[in-house]
Design a protein around this motif. Structure first.
Motif, PDB file in Angstrom:
ATOM      1  N   CYS A  10      55.543  -1.599  75.857  1.00  0.00           N
ATOM      2  CA  CYS A  10      54.642  -0.637  75.205  1.00  0.00           C
ATOM      3  C   CYS A  10      54.474  -0.995  73.725  1.00  0.00           C
ATOM      4  O   CYS A  10      55.471  -1.171  73.009  1.00  0.00           O
ATOM      5  CB  CYS A  10      55.218   0.771  75.352  1.00  0.00           C
ATOM      6  SG  CYS A  10      54.336   2.044  74.426  1.00  0.00           S
ATOM      7  N   CYS A  13      56.146   2.375  71.662  1.00  0.00           N
ATOM      8  CA  CYS A  13      57.593   2.678  71.685  1.00  0.00           C
ATOM      9  C   CYS A  13      58.436   1.440  71.938  1.00  0.00           C
ATOM     10  O   CYS A  13      59.634   1.454  71.715  1.00  0.00           O
ATOM     11  CB  CYS A  13      57.912   3.749  72.724  1.00  0.00           C
ATOM     12  SG  CYS A  13      57.981   3.144  74.426  1.00  0.00           S
ATOM     13  N   TRP A  54      56.714   8.695  83.842  1.00  0.00           N
ATOM     14  CA  TRP A  54      55.870   8.542  82.659  1.00  0.00           C
ATOM     15  C   TRP A  54      55.771   7.083  82.225  1.00  0.00           C
ATOM     16  O   TRP A  54      54.797   6.675  81.611  1.00  0.00           O
ATOM     17  CB  TRP A  54      56.409   9.401  81.510  1.00  0.00           C
ATOM     18  CG  TRP A  54      57.657   8.868  80.877  1.00  0.00           C
ATOM     19  CD1 TRP A  54      58.931   8.965  81.339  1.00  0.00           C
ATOM     20  CD2 TRP A  54      57.740   8.126  79.655  1.00  0.00           C
ATOM     21  NE1 TRP A  54      59.803   8.338  80.483  1.00  0.00           N
ATOM     22  CE2 TRP A  54      59.100   7.816  79.446  1.00  0.00           C
ATOM     23  CE3 TRP A  54      56.802   7.693  78.719  1.00  0.00           C
ATOM     24  CZ2 TRP A  54      59.543   7.096  78.343  1.00  0.00           C
ATOM     25  CZ3 TRP A  54      57.239   6.979  77.619  1.00  0.00           C
ATOM     26  CH2 TRP A  54      58.587   6.679  77.441  1.00  0.00           C
ATOM     27  N   HIS A 124      52.124   3.374  76.691  1.00  0.00           N
ATOM     28  CA  HIS A 124      52.293   4.580  77.503  1.00  0.00           C
ATOM     29  C   HIS A 124      51.331   5.656  77.009  1.00  0.00           C
ATOM     30  O   HIS A 124      51.182   5.841  75.795  1.00  0.00           O
ATOM     31  CB  HIS A 124      53.708   5.144  77.357  1.00  0.00           C
ATOM     32  CG  HIS A 124      54.778   4.232  77.856  1.00  0.00           C
ATOM     33  ND1 HIS A 124      55.771   3.732  77.048  1.00  0.00           N
ATOM     34  CD2 HIS A 124      55.016   3.746  79.105  1.00  0.00           C
ATOM     35  CE1 HIS A 124      56.582   2.967  77.774  1.00  0.00           C
ATOM     36  NE2 HIS A 124      56.146   2.959  79.022  1.00  0.00           N
ATOM     37  N   CYS A 127      53.218   7.959  74.695  1.00  0.00           N
ATOM     38  CA  CYS A 127      53.483   7.447  73.347  1.00  0.00           C
ATOM     39  C   CYS A 127      52.228   7.566  72.484  1.00  0.00           C
ATOM     40  O   CYS A 127      52.302   7.848  71.287  1.00  0.00           O
ATOM     41  CB  CYS A 127      53.936   5.991  73.414  1.00  0.00           C
ATOM     42  SG  CYS A 127      55.550   5.839  74.188  1.00  0.00           S
TER      43      CYS A 127
END
Ligand SMILES: [Zn+2]
Length: 338
Positions: A10, A13, A54, A124, A127
């Motif tokens: 990601c 994050c 998630w 994500h 995020c």
């Protein structure tokens, strides 16, 4: 164990872009049995792992420099990652115009800043939401966000993330995700946090004589002791962070004697922990009945390592990652406005 040869992470994050269902139970062949794996008891609803779903909810943001569409920037629909640093997604009729005339759209190398492949960065959805909250905007401008990501891209042809400091998460990545016992927070949902929702609903109530009495320390020799209590109270109120309040109170018995009121603790919660954007506004009754000192302390410790997993991850993303994007994003917006 993951079968990935090379996976991408990601952009926001730094975490894995798919469910981490590959923890090893106390494997006797492991050099450190049980430690090179997440604790299966932490993600209680095994084997479905809904707490980890998630991680699979991702999008890619990228560009098509050769498009005839008005904007070269596109945002994909639901995407997934493959085993060679690639991002995959379906191309639909209503996909962004810049995707419609891009050869190879839907199967792309991530983080490719040089060469023939156009740029794209996966992240994500949750995020993206943390970053939006951090920036305090209604929605993130996709062109600005793309420029932000791209300006932080690496020229390494094998890049699997941006060229920024991913903080606590850095040591968990090699060519794929490396799970470590007691680091489960790094893959925990930063938005929907069951503990936090429960806590907000049932804030701890004040007991009789809830305010701290103050005045317990000997102030002899403390120059602050010559000041009246209301001035000392103002001084404590003007200290920007609780950490500094504690330091000041350790250094000065006169400041330590200033009672910290419930309203003081309440007023510090969101400024000190701005990642608590979902903290409900208290009712008039709650202002008086809730033990705000306990609320502050529980939320503070809940946000730390060994606290509440999702909340700890939210704090991590907010304090370690978002500032690196925030400044860049704001300066790109400013440059566009001039
Ligand atoms: Zn993420």
């Amino acid at each position: 164990m993951s079968c990935a040869d090379w996976e991408c992470f990601c952009a926001i994050c730094g975490g894995p872009l798919r469910g981490v269902s590959y923890w090893i139970d106390d494997d006797e062949d492991s050099p450190r049995p049980g430690l090179d794996a997440y604790n299966p008891d932490v993600f209680l609803t095994r084997p479905e792992y809904p707490e980890l779903e998630w991680l699979d909810d991702i999008r890619a943001l990228g560009e098509n420099p050769k498009t005839s569409a008005p904007s070269t920037v596109w945002l994909s629909g639901p995407a997934s990652v493959g085993v060679d640093g690639d991002v995959r997604f379906e191309l639909e009729k209503d996909s962004d115009p810049a995707l419609q005339d891009m050869p190879g759209a839907g199967y792309m190398q991530a983080y490719c800043l040089e060469g023939q492949n156009p740029w794209c960065a996966p992240f994500h959805v949750k995020c993206h939401e943390v970053l939006r909250r951090f920036l305090g905007v209604e929605s993130l401008d996709r062109e600005v966000l793309n420029e932000t990501f791209k300006s932080l891209g690496s020229r390494d042809g094998w890049a699997a993330f941006l060229e920024i400091d991913y903080g606590d998460i850095t040591e968990h990545r090699t060519r794929d995700w490396f799970p470590l016992r007691n680091h489960e927070y790094l893959v925990s949902d930063p938005i929907d946090i069951e503990w936090l929702a429960r806590f907000y609903k049932r804030l701890p109530q004040r007991k009789e004589g809830g305010d701290e009495p103050g005045g317990a320390y000997n102030t002899q020799g403390d120059p602050f002791s010559t000041l009246p209590l209301d001035i000392l109270s103002l001084l404590v109120l003007s200290i920007p962070t609780m950490e500094d309040v504690f330091k000041a109170r350790m250094a000065s018995p006169a400041l330590a004697n200033v009672p910290l009121s419930q309203s003081f603790w309440k007023s510090r919660i969101v400024p000190d922990m701005p990642w608590l954007w979902d903290m409900p506004t208290p009712s008039d009754e709650q202002r008086l009945s809730v033990d705000w000192s306990r609320v502050y302390k529980e939320l503070f410790w809940g946000s730390q390592r060994n606290g509440t997993l999702g909340l700890c991850n939210r704090r991590r993303i907010w304090t370690q990652m978002c500032p690196q994007f925030g400044k860049r994003y704001a300066s790109i917006v400013e440059a566009k406005d001039h």
